[in-house]
Design an enzyme around this catalytic site. Structure first.
Site, PDB file in Angstrom:
ATOM      1  N   TYR A  32      -5.418   1.427   6.127  1.00  0.00           N
ATOM      2  CA  TYR A  32      -4.380   1.236   5.111  1.00  0.00           C
ATOM      3  C   TYR A  32      -3.382   0.135   5.483  1.00  0.00           C
ATOM      4  CZ  TYR A  32      -5.922   5.370   2.613  1.00  0.00           C
ATOM      5  OH  TYR A  32      -6.668   6.269   1.891  1.00  0.00           O
ATOM      6  N   ASP A  42     -12.904  -3.564  13.287  1.00  0.00           N
ATOM      7  CA  ASP A  42     -12.819  -2.108  13.182  1.00  0.00           C
ATOM      8  C   ASP A  42     -14.002  -1.504  13.922  1.00  0.00           C
ATOM      9  OD1 ASP A  42     -11.039  -0.196  11.034  1.00  0.00           O
ATOM     10  OD2 ASP A  42     -12.755   0.716  12.038  1.00  0.00           O
ATOM     11  N   LYS A  69      12.003   2.803  13.585  1.00  0.00           N
ATOM     12  CA  LYS A  69      10.933   3.226  12.666  1.00  0.00           C
ATOM     13  C   LYS A  69      10.842   4.753  12.625  1.00  0.00           C
ATOM     14  CE  LYS A  69       7.038   3.877  10.556  1.00  0.00           C
ATOM     15  NZ  LYS A  69       6.663   3.598   9.195  1.00  0.00           N
ATOM     16  N   ASN A 112      11.632   7.671   9.240  1.00  0.00           N
ATOM     17  CA  ASN A 112      10.811   8.759   8.708  1.00  0.00           C
ATOM     18  C   ASN A 112      11.385  10.131   9.026  1.00  0.00           C
ATOM     19  OD1 ASN A 112       9.027   7.215   7.325  1.00  0.00           O
ATOM     20  ND2 ASN A 112       7.600   6.992   9.018  1.00  0.00           N
ATOM     21  N   ARG A 166      13.908  10.931   6.438  1.00  0.00           N
ATOM     22  CA  ARG A 166      13.263  11.415   5.207  1.00  0.00           C
ATOM     23  C   ARG A 166      12.830  12.872   5.383  1.00  0.00           C
ATOM     24  NH1 ARG A 166      12.579   9.941   0.678  1.00  0.00           N
ATOM     25  NH2 ARG A 166      10.331   9.765   0.527  1.00  0.00           N
ATOM     26  N   HIS A 226      27.411  12.763  -7.684  1.00  0.00           N
ATOM     27  CA  HIS A 226      28.477  12.387  -6.749  1.00  0.00           C
ATOM     28  C   HIS A 226      28.061  11.066  -6.082  1.00  0.00           C
ATOM     29  CE1 HIS A 226      30.830  12.307  -3.068  1.00  0.00           C
ATOM     30  NE2 HIS A 226      31.656  13.182  -3.638  1.00  0.00           N
ATOM     31  N   CYS A 241       2.662   9.512   8.035  1.00  0.00           N
ATOM     32  CA  CYS A 241       3.921   9.036   8.632  1.00  0.00           C
ATOM     33  C   CYS A 241       4.977  10.129   8.764  1.00  0.00           C
ATOM     34  CB  CYS A 241       4.466   7.879   7.791  1.00  0.00           C
ATOM     35  SG  CYS A 241       3.404   6.432   7.895  1.00  0.00           S
ATOM     36  N   TYR A 295      -1.527  13.416  -0.782  1.00  0.00           N
ATOM     37  CA  TYR A 295      -0.226  13.884  -0.307  1.00  0.00           C
ATOM     38  C   TYR A 295       0.928  13.421  -1.197  1.00  0.00           C
ATOM     39  CZ  TYR A 295       1.283   9.407   1.685  1.00  0.00           C
ATOM     40  OH  TYR A 295       1.681   8.105   1.840  1.00  0.00           O
ATOM     41  N   ARG A 311      -4.507  12.541   4.110  1.00  0.00           N
ATOM     42  CA  ARG A 311      -4.150  12.885   5.492  1.00  0.00           C
ATOM     43  C   ARG A 311      -2.886  13.742   5.530  1.00  0.00           C
ATOM     44  NH1 ARG A 311      -4.348   7.073   8.141  1.00  0.00           N
ATOM     45  NH2 ARG A 311      -3.466   6.623   6.114  1.00  0.00           N
ATOM     46  N   LYS A 348       5.690  19.733  -8.128  1.00  0.00           N
ATOM     47  CA  LYS A 348       6.232  18.371  -8.035  1.00  0.00           C
ATOM     48  C   LYS A 348       7.218  18.037  -9.153  1.00  0.00           C
ATOM     49  CE  LYS A 348       4.886  15.724  -5.366  1.00  0.00           C
ATOM     50  NZ  LYS A 348       5.297  15.417  -3.989  1.00  0.00           N
TER      51      LYS A 348
HETATM   52  N1  NAD Z   1      -0.724   4.325   6.019  1.00  0.00           N
HETATM   53  C1  NAD Z   1       0.558   4.066   5.909  1.00  0.00           C
HETATM   54  O1  NAD Z   1       1.134   4.181   4.839  1.00  0.00           O
HETATM   55  C2  NAD Z   1       1.386   3.597   7.090  1.00  0.00           C
HETATM   56  C3  NAD Z   1       2.668   3.092   6.849  1.00  0.00           C
HETATM   57  C4  NAD Z   1       3.402   2.644   7.937  1.00  0.00           C
HETATM   58  C5  NAD Z   1       2.869   2.728   9.220  1.00  0.00           C
HETATM   59  N2  NAD Z   1       1.621   3.243   9.419  1.00  0.00           N
HETATM   60  C6  NAD Z   1       1.093   3.291  10.791  1.00  0.00           C
HETATM   61  O2  NAD Z   1       0.099   2.293  10.929  1.00  0.00           O
HETATM   62  C7  NAD Z   1      -0.917   2.722  11.855  1.00  0.00           C
HETATM   63  C8  NAD Z   1      -2.278   2.609  11.189  1.00  0.00           C
HETATM   64  O3  NAD Z   1      -2.315   3.509  10.100  1.00  0.00           O
HETATM   65  P1  NAD Z   1      -3.397   3.382   8.949  1.00  0.00           P
HETATM   66  O4  NAD Z   1      -2.895   4.225   7.832  1.00  0.00           O
HETATM   67  O5  NAD Z   1      -3.743   1.959   8.674  1.00  0.00           O
HETATM   68  O6  NAD Z   1      -4.656   4.098   9.670  1.00  0.00           O
HETATM   69  P2  NAD Z   1      -6.159   4.143   9.121  1.00  0.00           P
HETATM   70  O7  NAD Z   1      -6.765   5.372   9.704  1.00  0.00           O
HETATM   71  O8  NAD Z   1      -6.180   3.934   7.653  1.00  0.00           O
HETATM   72  O9  NAD Z   1      -6.847   2.868   9.770  1.00  0.00           O
HETATM   73  C9  NAD Z   1      -6.993   2.674  11.117  1.00  0.00           C
HETATM   74  C10 NAD Z   1      -8.328   1.981  11.383  1.00  0.00           C
HETATM   75  O10 NAD Z   1      -8.373   1.671  12.775  1.00  0.00           O
HETATM   76  C11 NAD Z   1      -9.730   1.809  13.193  1.00  0.00           C
HETATM   77  N3  NAD Z   1      -9.739   1.904  14.651  1.00  0.00           N
HETATM   78  C12 NAD Z   1      -9.444   2.955  15.438  1.00  0.00           C
HETATM   79  N4  NAD Z   1      -9.539   2.601  16.732  1.00  0.00           N
HETATM   80  C13 NAD Z   1      -9.900   1.303  16.769  1.00  0.00           C
HETATM   81  C14 NAD Z   1     -10.145   0.377  17.805  1.00  0.00           C
HETATM   82  N5  NAD Z   1     -10.027   0.704  19.095  1.00  0.00           N
HETATM   83  N6  NAD Z   1     -10.515  -0.883  17.471  1.00  0.00           N
HETATM   84  C15 NAD Z   1     -10.635  -1.235  16.166  1.00  0.00           C
HETATM   85  N7  NAD Z   1     -10.419  -0.403  15.139  1.00  0.00           N
HETATM   86  C16 NAD Z   1     -10.036   0.855  15.434  1.00  0.00           C
HETATM   87  C17 NAD Z   1     -10.222   3.028  12.451  1.00  0.00           C
HETATM   88  O11 NAD Z   1     -11.620   3.050  12.379  1.00  0.00           O
HETATM   89  C18 NAD Z   1      -9.552   2.851  11.088  1.00  0.00           C
HETATM   90  O12 NAD Z   1     -10.382   2.174  10.157  1.00  0.00           O
HETATM   91  C19 NAD Z   1      -0.525   4.146  12.261  1.00  0.00           C
HETATM   92  O13 NAD Z   1       0.204   4.108  13.452  1.00  0.00           O
HETATM   93  C20 NAD Z   1       0.391   4.587  11.130  1.00  0.00           C
HETATM   94  O14 NAD Z   1       1.299   5.570  11.551  1.00  0.00           O
HETATM   95  C21 NAD Z   1       0.860   3.656   8.382  1.00  0.00           C
END
Ligand code: NAD
Length: 423
Positions: A11, A31, A204, A208, A211, A242, A258, A314, A322, A399
């Site tokens: 993501y 990935d 960071k 959260n 929130r 207010h 998060c 969610y 998740r 909701k």
């Molecule tokens: N999703 C959100 O809205 C969001 C927002 C802010 C921060 N974050 C943070 O960003 C980070 C990533 O979250 P995300 O939602 O993108 O996770 P995600 O699970 O969607 O994607 C992570 C990807 O990393 C890959 N991966 C795992 N280990 C690896 C490695 N050693 N080498 C290469 N690829 C690898 C996985 O296969 C997966 O596709 C987390 O720390 C999360 O807390 C997420």
């Protein structure tokens, strides 16, 4: 222009890769999941996010974005791998460690390494930098530049917020912060603030946690309001008139990768000093049970009740399940021998461990419709859809998103005063 290698194409990493490729950089997305790489190499995407498909398809086809399962040499490495918690709610940094180790053979002096994953306080100092040092570099002497730039985008608006949001860049050294910030300044419209890695990590996490604590307050209000017979939604609306009050909305709990996770990263580092954060987590984690209690009250006179579950993600209008409280509620209902039929127009069957049905199929012969995500399609749905399909058109809306009408019986978490069981 610098060559960029992005580790983790989920993501965060995938939109970031597309956005940087769109800015003219030569981007290598990596990935470990071969299916993800295979899908992306065809110019297709594996996650739902507005405007993402077009950018990825274009950058794969014009060659600006290349994807693989192994890293390549680059000038900037961006790590965006998961940082979940273990069952005991302590951080699992295995992905960050492995991702950092994986880039060492491809690094050279002068490279920038950015951790965008959300990480516990001191992870850059105590985990990331030692791995890089063991790889033969000396970030203290600025032969490579290590920084934390936490990602703060919201799913559903990622492509806009990647450009517009302010960024916090925490450098392991001042020079690392400066060089990393200069890189972001070239591509984002928001302001870029330089600080230490530890301050960026904490900032960071506190966003959260703020929130989470505020949602817990609203959820606690919804429980109190049930006991007192007052409508929490009206209370929130009036109190928020207010100028210095902004009470959040109650709901079925807190999900996502998060808010439901990040407070634990502070709690594990300062357990005795964080009772408020811990209580907030407990309150939010108790909400699925509170929702189920209401279902039990509504259906106590019915034998083998059928519950239509509308929404498993969610939050509204996303496919992400998740930590979703909806999934937990559905599983708990199954364990309590309820017959459930789930519908979510966003969630793919492969992402849910529950059988998914079409809307009408899920409502067919249901005793109660339990709304767990505020998807626009549910907000806009004509109440006759409930009337025409359900055994009894009784809705429990967690909701506050369903419009009331004479044809349906509508209960809301936060406004349960009139709740009666079906006979
Ligand atoms: N999703 C959100 O809205 C969001 C927002 C802010 C921060 N974050 C943070 O960003 C980070 C990533 O979250 P995300 O939602 O993108 O996770 P995600 O699970 O969607 O994607 C992570 C990807 O990393 C890959 N991966 C795992 N280990 C690896 C490695 N050693 N080498 C290469 N690829 C690898 C996985 O296969 C997966 O596709 C987390 O720390 C999360 O807390 C997420």
């Amino acid at each position: 222009m610098e060559k960029i290698c992005v580790i983790g194409l989920g993501y965060i990493g995938l939109p970031t890769s597309g956005f940087l490729a769109d800015n003219g950089y030569e981007v290598y997305g990596v990935d470990v999941n071969e299916d993800v790489v295979e899908t992306l190499s065809k110019g297709e995407i594996h996650i739902e996010e507005p405007s993402l498909a077009g950018i990825i398809s274009e950058s794969i086809h014009n060659g600006k974005l290349k994807v693989s399962t192994t890293p390549v040499q680059a000038d900037i490495f961006i790590i965006a791998v998961p940082t979940p918690v273990h069952d005991n709610k302590t951080s699992n940094l295995d992905y960050v460690k492995k991702a950092t180790e994986s880039i060492i053979p491809y690094m050279k002096k002068g490279d920038i390494v950015i951790i965008e994953s959300t990480i516990p306080p001191r992870t850059i100092d105590d985990i990331v930098v030692p791995i890089i040092k063991a790889g033969g570099f000396n970030p203290e002497e600025d032969d490579v530049y290590v920084s934390h730039c936490p990602e703060r985008v919201i799913p559903g608006r990622i492509m806009t917020e990647l450009i517009e949001n302010n960024r916090i860049v925490g450098g392991y050294t001042e020079e690392a912060a400066k060089r990393t910030a200069d890189f972001y300044r070239k591509v984002v419209k928001g302001q870029v603030f330089e600080t230490s890695a530890l301050t960026a990590e904490m900032s960071k996490l506190m966003e959260n946690t703020y929130r989470d604590v505020n949602i817990a307050l609203a959820n606690e209000l919804s429980k109190v309001s049930e006991k007192l017979g007052v409508n929490a939604h009206e209370v929130v609306k009036l109190a928020n008139m207010h100028p210095r009050v902004n009470i959040h909305q109650p709901g079925p709990g807190v999900g996502g990768h998060c808010i439901a996770v990040d407070p634990y990263f502070i709690i594990e580092k300062a357990n005795e000093l964080s009772p408020l954060m811990q209580t907030a987590r407990e309150i939010n984690s108790s909400m699925p049970g509170f929702v189920i209690d209401q279902i039990k009250k509504i259906t106590m006179n019915i034998e083998n009740p059928t519950i239509a579950i509308l929404g498993l993600s969610y939050k509204g209008n996303v496919d992400d399940v998740r930590e979703s409280p909806a999934i937990e509620i559905a599983n708990q209902l199954v364990s309590a021998d309820y017959h459930i039929k789930c519908h979510d127009p966003y969630v793919k069957q492969s992402a849910a461990n529950l059988e998914l049905f079409g809307l009408e199929e899920s409502l067919a012969e249901a005793d109660v419709a339990l709304v767990l995500a505020d998807h626009n399609v549910f907000k806009e749905m004509d109440s006759m859809v409930y009337v025409n399909n359900m055994k009894t058109p009784v809705i429990l809306d967690t909701k506050n998103c369903i419009q009331d009408s004479d044809e349906i019986t509508l209960y809301k978490i936060g406004d349960l005063g009139k709740l009666k069981s079906i006979r």
